[in-house]
Scaffold this motif. Sequence first.
Motif, PDB file in Angstrom:
ATOM      1  N   LEU A  76       0.850  -1.177   0.000  1.00 30.37           N
ATOM      2  CA  LEU A  76       0.000   0.000   0.000  1.00 30.37           C
ATOM      3  C   LEU A  76       0.893   1.238   0.000  1.00 30.37           C
ATOM      4  N   PHE A  77       0.751   2.069  -1.032  1.00 27.49           N
ATOM      5  CA  PHE A  77       1.490   3.315  -1.118  1.00 27.49           C
ATOM      6  C   PHE A  77       0.551   4.452  -0.756  1.00 27.49           C
ATOM      7  N   ILE A  78       0.977   5.308   0.133  1.00 27.69           N
ATOM      8  CA  ILE A  78       0.170   6.461   0.528  1.00 27.69           C
ATOM      9  C   ILE A  78       0.979   7.706   0.204  1.00 27.69           C
ATOM     10  N   ASP A  79       0.327   8.634  -0.483  1.00 32.33           N
ATOM     11  CA  ASP A  79       0.975   9.869  -0.871  1.00 32.33           C
ATOM     12  C   ASP A  79       0.092  11.026  -0.420  1.00 32.33           C
ATOM     13  N   ALA A  80       0.687  12.105   0.055  1.00 34.13           N
ATOM     14  CA  ALA A  80      -0.095  13.249   0.519  1.00 34.13           C
ATOM     15  C   ALA A  80       0.729  14.510   0.355  1.00 34.13           C
ATOM     16  N   ILE A  81       0.013  15.604   0.253  1.00 33.83           N
ATOM     17  CA  ILE A  81       0.640  16.924   0.213  1.00 33.83           C
ATOM     18  C   ILE A  81       0.053  17.725   1.362  1.00 33.83           C
ATOM     19  N   HIS A  82       0.924  18.352   2.138  1.00 34.24           N
ATOM     20  CA  HIS A  82       0.487  19.159   3.260  1.00 34.24           C
ATOM     21  C   HIS A  82       0.911  20.598   2.987  1.00 34.24           C
TER      22      HIS A  82
END
Length: 82
Positions: A70-76
Motif C-alpha cells: 500500500l502506497f500512501i501519498d499526501a501533500i500538506h
Amino acid sequence: RKRQRRLNGIDEVVLSLTAKGLTTGEVAAHFDEVYGARVSKDTISRITDKVLGEMAEWCNRPLEGVYPVLFIDAIHGKIRDG
C-alpha cells in the motif's frame, strides 16, 4: 560485576552490529569503547554461530506468490485566508 562472565544483552548487541556489517574486530572495539568491556573475537564468533542455522532456514523459506503493498501519498500545505 566481580566474576561476571557476560554483559546483559550482549548477544542482541553483537547480532545487531554484525547484521549492520561490522567485523568481529570492529564489534570488539565497539564494546571496549562504549561499555569499557573486553569481548574477544572468539566470543563474538560463537555468538553469531548460534544463529547461523536460523538464518539459513529463514533465507531458504518458501516465499508467497504475491505480497500486498500500500502506497500512501499526501501533500500538506498551509493556506492563509485573505
